[in-house]
Write an enzyme that holds these catalytic residues in place. Structure first.
Site, PDB file in Angstrom:
ATOM      1  N   HIS A 181      -2.023  -2.468  -3.941  1.00  0.00           N
ATOM      2  CA  HIS A 181      -1.211  -1.300  -4.254  1.00  0.00           C
ATOM      3  C   HIS A 181      -0.488  -1.481  -5.602  1.00  0.00           C
ATOM      4  O   HIS A 181      -0.676  -0.716  -6.536  1.00  0.00           O
ATOM      5  CB  HIS A 181      -0.154  -1.073  -3.168  1.00  0.00           C
ATOM      6  CG  HIS A 181      -0.695  -0.987  -1.778  1.00  0.00           C
ATOM      7  ND1 HIS A 181      -1.383   0.109  -1.298  1.00  0.00           N
ATOM      8  CD2 HIS A 181      -0.634  -1.870  -0.743  1.00  0.00           C
ATOM      9  CE1 HIS A 181      -1.713  -0.105  -0.030  1.00  0.00           C
ATOM     10  NE2 HIS A 181      -1.270  -1.281   0.328  1.00  0.00           N
TER      11      HIS A 181
HETATM   12  O1  RIB Z   1       2.906   0.630   0.778  1.00  0.00           O
HETATM   13  C1  RIB Z   1       2.674  -0.411  -0.125  1.00  0.00           C
HETATM   14  C2  RIB Z   1       3.929  -0.840  -0.808  1.00  0.00           C
HETATM   15  O2  RIB Z   1       4.855  -1.359   0.143  1.00  0.00           O
HETATM   16  C3  RIB Z   1       3.697  -1.989  -1.803  1.00  0.00           C
HETATM   17  O3  RIB Z   1       4.632  -1.905  -2.833  1.00  0.00           O
HETATM   18  C4  RIB Z   1       3.950  -3.222  -0.963  1.00  0.00           C
HETATM   19  O4  RIB Z   1       4.390  -4.322  -1.747  1.00  0.00           O
HETATM   20  C5  RIB Z   1       5.074  -2.759  -0.091  1.00  0.00           C
HETATM   21  O5  RIB Z   1       6.277  -2.915  -0.807  1.00  0.00           O
END
Ligand code: RIB
Ligand code: CA
Length: 324
Positions: A240
């Protein structure tokens, strides 16, 4: 050369995003601000220091931010990242370099004021610090050149059917940020990041490259992949935050679309980002560009060749096969 501040809750994917930008010659990291999220504020701050040590970048300042959310309660933690947030490897910073004096909000406001319109803010955790900076200084929004945030989703969430973790962790803060009026806000939501998944083949390449950083990334992604398989039955783990970070280096890693984004701050859909693309809802004023189609091959080639430039030819070949 982009001036960048990174607001983060490391976190395994945060770690890879930080390593990417530390390795890039195209950005100057002005500082890192930490926020409770994947694990506690104390732990994410320790993790940020550990990551900078590994990257050889203890020159970069780390500033502690919010432990809890504006929406009430301590930041909510999930254990996709291990109890310590770095895959339960038991790592901790060894140098005497600790977090800097001063709060995350003060650092965000003052850095933006020093370089009006120049700063890129990469927000890859709950938006509590960013919202606090918006509320603390009326000029902060105009002083920030662009904000690129990993968060939200057009479709299904990952913490509830409606909400993605960062927005879900502090929906009130997310609402403040999307309403703030940033000229250039890029939302990198789950619909995009779910296209940027670390395959078993690429993870094995990390092991075979056999450098300190590649071994570290291979090790910390162990629990990340285990969680993905246990929760989703998938052998791949979504990167992500690195996708959001990569946009700062190469905006062509994904296509973005103008949209009006609003945040549900309470009720069953708390933390949902309601994305109305301008192509479908032209009467709604756009307040963001939302990431859509991802060029996964371009992204992973950028990520891996930046981290491991000596293996560029092998990386290009493996990525072409893995993301054909
Ligand atoms: O949903 C994904 C996000 O939530 C990313 O930033 C992961 O590190 C968590 O913080
Ligand atoms: Ca994160």
């Amino acid at each position: 050369m982009k001036r960048v501040i990174i607001d983060t809750d490391p976190g395994i994917d945060d770690t890879i995003a930080l390593l990417l930008l530390c390795a890039s010659d195209d950005v100057v990291i002005e500082g890192i601000t930490t926020v409770g999220g994947n694990v506690s504020l104390d732990q994410v701050t320790r993790n940020a220091l550990t990551i900078l040590e590994l990257a050889g970048r203890t020159d970069i300042g780390v500033y502690r931010g919010a432990a809890g959310s504006m929406s009430g309660g301590e930041g909510r933690h999930v254990f996709a990242h291990g109890e310590d947030g770095l895959g339960n490897l038991g790592l901790s910073p060894t140098s005497a370099v600790g977090a800097r004096e001063g709060s995350a909000v003060d650092f965000l406001v003052e850095s933006a004021r020093e370089h009006p319109g120049e700063m890129s803010l990469l927000a890859i955790g709950p938006l509590t610090n960013v919202a606090a900076a918006v509320l603390a200084d009326p000029a902060f929004v105009s002083n920030i050149g662009q904000i690129v945030l990993m968060g939200g989703a057009e479709g299904a969430g990952n913490m509830t059917p409606s909400a993605e973790f960062n927005a879900w962790s502090d929906p009130v803060a997310a609402d403040v940020v999307f309403r703030a009026g940033f000229d250039r806000l890029v939302m990198v939501g789950l619909d995009a990041t779910r296209q940027a998944h670390l395959t078993p083949g690429v993870r094995e390449l990390l092991r075979q490259l056999d450098t300190p950083v590649s071994r570290f990334v291979h090790a910390i992604t162990r629990s990340y992949v285990d969680f993905a398989f246990a929760e989703q039955g998938r052998l791949a783990a979504e990167l992500h935050d690195p996708l959001a970070a990569a946009y700062l280096l190469d905006p062509a890693v994904f296509v973005s679309h103008p949209a009006n984004v609003e945040v549900c701050t309470e009720g069953l859909c708390q933390g949902r980002t309601v994305v109305a693309r301008s192509s479908d809802f032209p009467h709604l004023t756009p307040n963001a560009r939302v990431a859509g189609e991802v060029d996964a091959g371009r992204f992973f080639t950028l990520l891996l060749t930046t981290l491991f430039p000596d293996a560029s030819e092998l990386i290009t070949r493996v990525v072409a096969h893995e993301y054909r």
